[in-house]
Design a protein around this motif. Structure first.
Motif, short mmCIF file in Angstrom:
data_model
loop_
_atom_site.label_atom_id
_atom_site.label_comp_id
_atom_site.label_asym_id
_atom_site.label_seq_id
_atom_site.Cartn_x
_atom_site.Cartn_y
_atom_site.Cartn_z
N MET A 249 36.86 34.77 37.74
CA MET A 249 36.26 33.87 38.74
C MET A 249 36.13 34.48 40.12
O MET A 249 35.28 34.07 40.90
N GLY B 200 38.64 45.33 39.76
CA GLY B 200 39.82 45.94 39.13
C GLY B 200 40.18 45.29 37.81
O GLY B 200 40.33 45.97 36.78
N SER C 232 30.61 36.87 47.36
CA SER C 232 30.17 37.73 48.45
C SER C 232 29.10 38.70 47.98
O SER C 232 29.30 39.45 47.02
N SER D 249 32.57 30.16 42.78
CA SER D 249 33.29 29.78 41.56
C SER D 249 33.98 28.43 41.65
O SER D 249 34.49 27.93 40.65
N PRO E 247 41.29 34.55 46.63
CA PRO E 247 41.72 35.02 47.94
C PRO E 247 43.06 34.38 48.29
O PRO E 247 43.32 33.25 47.89
N PHE F 33 39.75 26.38 42.64
CA PHE F 33 39.44 27.28 41.51
C PHE F 33 40.23 26.90 40.26
O PHE F 33 39.73 26.97 39.15
N1 SAH Z 1 40.17 40.32 41.10
C1 SAH Z 1 39.69 41.35 42.03
C2 SAH Z 1 40.14 41.08 43.46
C3 SAH Z 1 39.74 39.70 43.98
S1 SAH Z 1 39.97 39.46 45.71
C4 SAH Z 1 40.17 42.69 41.50
O1 SAH Z 1 41.12 42.74 40.70
O2 SAH Z 1 39.59 43.72 41.88
C5 SAH Z 1 39.30 37.86 45.88
C6 SAH Z 1 37.80 37.79 45.74
O3 SAH Z 1 37.42 36.42 45.75
C7 SAH Z 1 36.99 38.44 46.88
O4 SAH Z 1 36.19 39.47 46.36
C8 SAH Z 1 36.13 37.30 47.43
O5 SAH Z 1 34.81 37.71 47.75
C9 SAH Z 1 36.13 36.33 46.27
N2 SAH Z 1 35.85 34.91 46.61
C10 SAH Z 1 36.30 34.21 47.67
N3 SAH Z 1 35.86 32.93 47.62
C11 SAH Z 1 35.11 32.83 46.49
C12 SAH Z 1 34.38 31.77 45.90
N4 SAH Z 1 34.34 30.56 46.45
N5 SAH Z 1 33.74 32.01 44.73
C13 SAH Z 1 33.77 33.23 44.16
N6 SAH Z 1 34.45 34.27 44.69
C14 SAH Z 1 35.11 34.08 45.83
#
Ligand code: SAH
Length: 380
Positions: free
Chosen positions: A198, A204, A225, A250, A270, A299
């Motif tokens: 999500m 990663g 984003s 999401s 986040p 979420f």
């Molecule tokens: N899971 C990723 C890291 C996620 S960091 C990894 O393992 O590499 C959190 C992410 O949530 C960020 O990229 C941010 O852009 C996203 N995000 C924040 N609010 C969101 C939303 N409402 N819907 C979807 N993505 C969101």
């Protein structure tokens, strides 16, 4: 760390008399720098040999087969120069680990800094993070939008600059902390399944899921984003990971994708990032924690809706508060999800929750990586 009193007392509930140890630990990088071997392209032993033949000191992790690490050298004594270049927080945190300083990260430079001068790089609080040779005059490094400003030769800590290796370009590995790797292992994705990430960027966990299923699962990776969605696509192509990338908010996936049903969901939303290290400083309030936890619950609600019966949710954060971790798991339980014992365990149990043994926490002052939280839930 500039945390308000309410935040500090909420952290004290978790750490008690070790609060100072925790705060000190997040200011340092930790003794190991991890990468994940991309087993879609190479076996761990083979990559280990390749990196060693470059003269790098690299080791296999004791627990996760795809995890390799470089021991972090430091803190080292760095020479002091009377010529100083001030770097912003982000740049200073990179220089501290051995990266060069680029012009956009320069806040200001002493007037007598010339191309060829030996300079000390400091953060905005004046703390030295590295020492090196200026590649620009002071006024150019203050004004330029791009380009190398200081070639760093003596950083406070030293880790290999893994992005400069040919093996990085070839997509043979991904820079990832051990707890982040463990998150996808705990979920245990299988070929043929539909897996939804999500909050996926930079990818990663989604690319790890592709690797664990040999590119034979349907992986839907969402992020809201635009810039990060592009990064995610680039990472997937570098690694040769088959994932479908979509830009979406999401919090409304169930409404925007009404037919979406997942066997497994990754939710790594986040967070306040209090576990992330090394950070030179940080400024947060208890209000930030409350807002962040409320955002994360939006979420969780959607995750519960898009899961198939019997489907699994892995929830993770790189923060340490009860509000964003155990209390959000209690919220997920109130929606009907049930905690499950993780199939692989490392780190420590959770805190204060009746079934804290089913949760995984990493504590920066006890474990080599960042502060982290992982829990696995099933939709009955
Ligand atoms: N899971 C990723 C890291 C996620 S960091 C990894 O393992 O590499 C959190 C992410 O949530 C960020 O990229 C941010 O852009 C996203 N995000 C924040 N609010 C969101 C939303 N409402 N819907 C979807 N993505 C969101």
């Amino acid at each position: 760390m500039r945390y308000d009193d309410q935040l500090l007392s909420s952290l004290e509930r978790i750490y008690g008399r070790q609060l100072q140890d925790f705060l000190r630990a997040v200011g340092e990088p930790g003794p190991r720098y991890y990468i994940r071997v991309n087993t879609l392209k190479i076996q761990p032993g083979e990559l280990l040999d390749k990196l060693r033949s470059r003269g790098l000191e690299v080791r296999a992790d004791e627990a996760l087969e795809e995890a390799l690490y470089f021991p972090v050298e430091g803190p080292r004594n760095i020479p002091v120069s009377d010529k100083v270049v001030v770097a912003d927080k982000r740049a200073a945190e990179s220089v501290m680990l051995g990266a060069n300083l680029y012009a956009p990260g320069v806040v200001r430079a002493d007037r007598d800094v010339k191309r060829g001068s030996l300079v000390t790089v400091v953060d905005e609080a004046g703390r030295p993070v590295g020492y090196g040779e200026a590649v620009m005059d002071w006024d150019e490094m203050e004004r330029a939008r791009r380009g190398l400003a200081v070639r760093v030769v003596e950083p406070l800590y030293r880790v290999p600059q893994t992005r400069e290796l040919p093996e990085y370009r070839e997509g043979l590995f991904y820079e990832q902390s051990l707890p982040a790797m463990l998150t996808t292992k705990v979920l245990g994705p299988r070929p043929g399944e539909t897996i939804v990430d999500m909050c996926a960027a930079p990818g990663g966990k989604a690319t790890h899921a592709a690797q664990l299923t040999g590119n034979k699962a349907r992986i839907l990776a969402f992020d809201h984003s635009k810039r990060k969605v592009e990064m995610l696509k680039m990472e997937a192509s570098r690694l040769g990971a088959r994932i479908e990338v979509r830009r979406a908010d999401s919090r409304y996936l169930d409404l925007d994708y009404p037919g979406l049903r997942a066997d497994r969901v990754i939710l790594d939303p986040p967070c306040t990032s209090l576990g992330v290290r090394p950070k030179l400083w940080d400024r947060k309030t208890y209000r930030d924690v409350i807002n962040s936890a409320a955002y994360q619950r939006q979420f969780i609600r959607v995750a519960a809706r898009i899961l198939k019966p019997g489907g699994l949710l892995v929830y993770s954060t790189c923060t340490v508060t009860l509000e964003e971790n155990e209390e959000n798991i209690a919220f997920a339980e109130s929606l009907g999800l049930r905690l499950v014992e993780p199939p692989v365990r490392l780190g420590s149990p959770g805190v204060e929750h009746p079934w804290r043994d089913a949760m995984i926490r990493f504590h920066p002052h006890m474990h080599p990586g960042p502060g982290y939280f992982i829990a696995l839930l099933v939709k009955p």
